[in-house]
Write a protein that holds these residues in place. Structure first.
Motif, PDB file in Angstrom:
ATOM      1  N   LEU A 183     -22.264 -13.306   7.631  1.00 34.47           N
ATOM      2  CA  LEU A 183     -21.707 -13.011   9.107  1.00 34.47           C
ATOM      3  C   LEU A 183     -21.580 -11.571   9.124  1.00 34.47           C
ATOM      4  CD1 LEU A 183     -18.870 -15.510   9.105  1.00 34.47           C
ATOM      5  CD2 LEU A 183     -20.694 -15.621  10.293  1.00 34.47           C
TER       6      LEU A 183
ATOM      7  N   LEU B 226     -21.047  -9.001  12.260  1.00 36.46           N
ATOM      8  CA  LEU B 226     -19.726  -9.072  12.749  1.00 36.46           C
ATOM      9  C   LEU B 226     -18.999  -8.493  12.040  1.00 36.46           C
ATOM     10  CD1 LEU B 226     -20.134 -13.379  13.102  1.00 36.46           C
ATOM     11  CD2 LEU B 226     -20.266 -11.378  15.178  1.00 36.46           C
ATOM     12  N   SER B 227     -17.764  -8.136  13.016  1.00 36.81           N
ATOM     13  CA  SER B 227     -16.823  -7.261  12.416  1.00 36.81           C
ATOM     14  C   SER B 227     -16.086  -7.877  11.270  1.00 36.81           C
ATOM     15  CB  SER B 227     -15.898  -6.603  13.472  1.00 36.81           C
ATOM     16  OG  SER B 227     -15.052  -7.581  14.110  1.00 36.81           O
ATOM     17  N   SER B 228     -15.235  -6.884  10.534  1.00 41.30           N
ATOM     18  CA  SER B 228     -14.371  -7.774   9.449  1.00 41.30           C
ATOM     19  C   SER B 228     -13.312  -8.428  10.019  1.00 41.30           C
ATOM     20  CB  SER B 228     -13.803  -6.533   8.680  1.00 41.30           C
ATOM     21  OG  SER B 228     -14.862  -5.735   7.700  1.00 41.30           O
ATOM     22  N   SER B 229     -12.688  -8.176  11.034  1.00 38.76           N
ATOM     23  CA  SER B 229     -11.709  -8.734  11.779  1.00 38.76           C
ATOM     24  C   SER B 229     -12.204 -10.001  12.234  1.00 38.76           C
ATOM     25  CB  SER B 229     -11.220  -7.806  12.943  1.00 38.76           C
ATOM     26  OG  SER B 229     -12.017  -7.598  13.961  1.00 38.76           O
ATOM     27  N   LEU B 230     -13.230 -10.099  12.841  1.00 35.71           N
ATOM     28  CA  LEU B 230     -13.688 -11.618  13.287  1.00 35.71           C
ATOM     29  C   LEU B 230     -14.103 -12.310  11.991  1.00 35.71           C
ATOM     30  CD1 LEU B 230     -16.405 -10.705  16.051  1.00 35.71           C
ATOM     31  CD2 LEU B 230     -14.223 -11.801  16.272  1.00 35.71           C
ATOM     32  N   PHE B 231     -14.588 -11.801  10.878  1.00 31.61           N
ATOM     33  CA  PHE B 231     -14.675 -12.452   9.696  1.00 31.61           C
ATOM     34  C   PHE B 231     -13.477 -13.041   9.159  1.00 31.61           C
ATOM     35  CE2 PHE B 231     -14.714 -12.676   5.028  1.00 31.61           C
ATOM     36  CZ  PHE B 231     -15.771 -13.509   4.891  1.00 31.61           C
TER      37      PHE B 231
ATOM     38  N   PHE C  41     -11.399 -14.741  10.754  1.00 33.71           N
ATOM     39  CA  PHE C  41     -11.390 -15.932  11.600  1.00 33.71           C
ATOM     40  C   PHE C  41     -11.741 -17.120  10.617  1.00 33.71           C
ATOM     41  CE2 PHE C  41     -10.439 -13.349  15.263  1.00 33.71           C
ATOM     42  CZ  PHE C  41      -9.123 -14.140  15.615  1.00 33.71           C
TER      43      PHE C  41
ATOM     44  N   GLN D  75     -24.761 -14.027  18.407  1.00 34.67           N
ATOM     45  CA  GLN D  75     -23.848 -14.075  17.353  1.00 34.67           C
ATOM     46  C   GLN D  75     -22.509 -14.728  17.507  1.00 34.67           C
ATOM     47  OE1 GLN D  75     -23.759  -9.954  16.285  1.00 34.67           O
ATOM     48  NE2 GLN D  75     -22.036  -9.855  17.684  1.00 34.67           N
ATOM     49  N   PHE D  76     -22.039 -14.551  18.637  1.00 31.20           N
ATOM     50  CA  PHE D  76     -20.493 -15.152  18.824  1.00 31.20           C
ATOM     51  C   PHE D  76     -20.776 -16.884  18.933  1.00 31.20           C
ATOM     52  CE2 PHE D  76     -20.306 -10.776  20.458  1.00 31.20           C
ATOM     53  CZ  PHE D  76     -19.277 -10.462  19.411  1.00 31.20           C
TER      54      PHE D  76
ATOM     55  N   LEU E 146     -20.794 -17.758  15.539  1.00 30.33           N
ATOM     56  CA  LEU E 146     -19.319 -17.704  14.753  1.00 30.33           C
ATOM     57  C   LEU E 146     -18.800 -18.844  15.356  1.00 30.33           C
ATOM     58  CD1 LEU E 146     -17.377 -16.247  13.342  1.00 30.33           C
ATOM     59  CD2 LEU E 146     -16.785 -15.067  15.521  1.00 30.33           C
TER      60      LEU E 146
ATOM     61  N   LEU F 283     -17.348 -21.433  12.469  1.00 29.91           N
ATOM     62  CA  LEU F 283     -15.983 -21.629  12.262  1.00 29.91           C
ATOM     63  C   LEU F 283     -15.642 -23.217  12.245  1.00 29.91           C
ATOM     64  CD1 LEU F 283     -14.240 -18.945  14.780  1.00 29.91           C
ATOM     65  CD2 LEU F 283     -14.104 -18.858  12.299  1.00 29.91           C
TER      66      LEU F 283
END
Length: 167
Positions: free
Chosen positions: A23, A29-34, A36, A90-91, A94, A98
Motif C-alpha cells: 500500500l 498511499l499515505s500512512s494515515s490511509l494505511f 484504515f 489506487q483508491f 484500497l 480493506l
C-alpha cells in the motif's frame, strides 16, 4: 505448538512488511490511509468474535482446515490482486483491500479460537502456565524470523509476490 508457531511465521509479517510494502511503497498511499487497513482487520476480528459468541454449539475445530484455507486463499488473492491492479485507481484498490483485510481478520479468529480452546482443554492445568509460556516464546521467535524472511524476500521480489509464495 508447531502449528501456532508456523502460523506466526507465515501470517504475522503482513502488518509489518507485506501490507505497507503493497500500500505505501507500491501504491503510494499515505500512512494515515494505511491505518484504515489495521482498522479493517481489527473490525473483522471483532465481528468474528461476536459471531462466535452468538453461535452456541459451533464446532470450530471441525472447520479449522477450511478456515486455514480461507486465510491462504485471501492472502494469495491479495497478492495477485495487487499485481493485476497495478497502475489503476489506487483508491478502488484500497477499498477492495480493506474488504479483504476485514475477511482476513474474521478468518484469523476462526483459526485462533479453536486452537487456543483445544490447548486449554487438552493441556493439564498443572502445566498450562509452562505450556503457554513456551508457546508464546516460540510464537515470538517465529514472528521475528517470519518478518525477517518476508522483509528480505519483499525487498527482492516485491511484497505482493512474497505474499503469494509465503502462503
Amino acid at each position: 505448538i508447531i502449528m501456532s508457531a508456523s502460523l506466526n511465521f507465515f501470517v504475522a509479517n503482513c502488518g509489518e512488511i507485506i501490507n505497507p510494502g503493497i500500500l505505501i511503497q507500491k501504491y503510494h498511499l499515505s500512512s494515515s490511509l494505511f491505518g484504515f487497513v489495521e482498522v479493517a482487520f481489527m473490525l473483522g476480528v471483532i465481528f468474528s468474535g461476536l459471531w462466535i459468541s452468538r453461535k452456541k454449539g459451533l464446532d470450530l475445530m471441525r472447520h479449522l482446515a477450511r478456515s486455514l484455507q480461507m486465510i491462504t486463499f485471501l492472502s494469495i488473492f491479495i497478492g495477485i490482486f495487487s499485481l493485476v491492479f497495478e497502475g489503476k485507481n489506487q483508491f478502488i484498490f484500497l477499498g477492495i483491500f480493506l474488504i479483504l483485510q476485514l475477511l482476513l481478520g474474521f478468518s484469523m479468529i476462526l483459526v485462533n479460537v479453536p486452537i487456543m480452546s483445544y490447548y486449554q482443554s487438552q493441556v493439564p492445568h498443572d502445566v498450562q502456565s509452562r505450556f503457554f509460556s513456551l508457546s508464546s516464546f516460540l510464537g515470538s521467535i517465529a514472528i521475528s524470523l517470519g518478518v525477517t524472511v518476508a522483509g528480505i524476500l519483499a525487498e527482492h521480489f516485491g511484497a505482493d509476490v512474497t505474499l503469494i509464495f509465503n502462503n
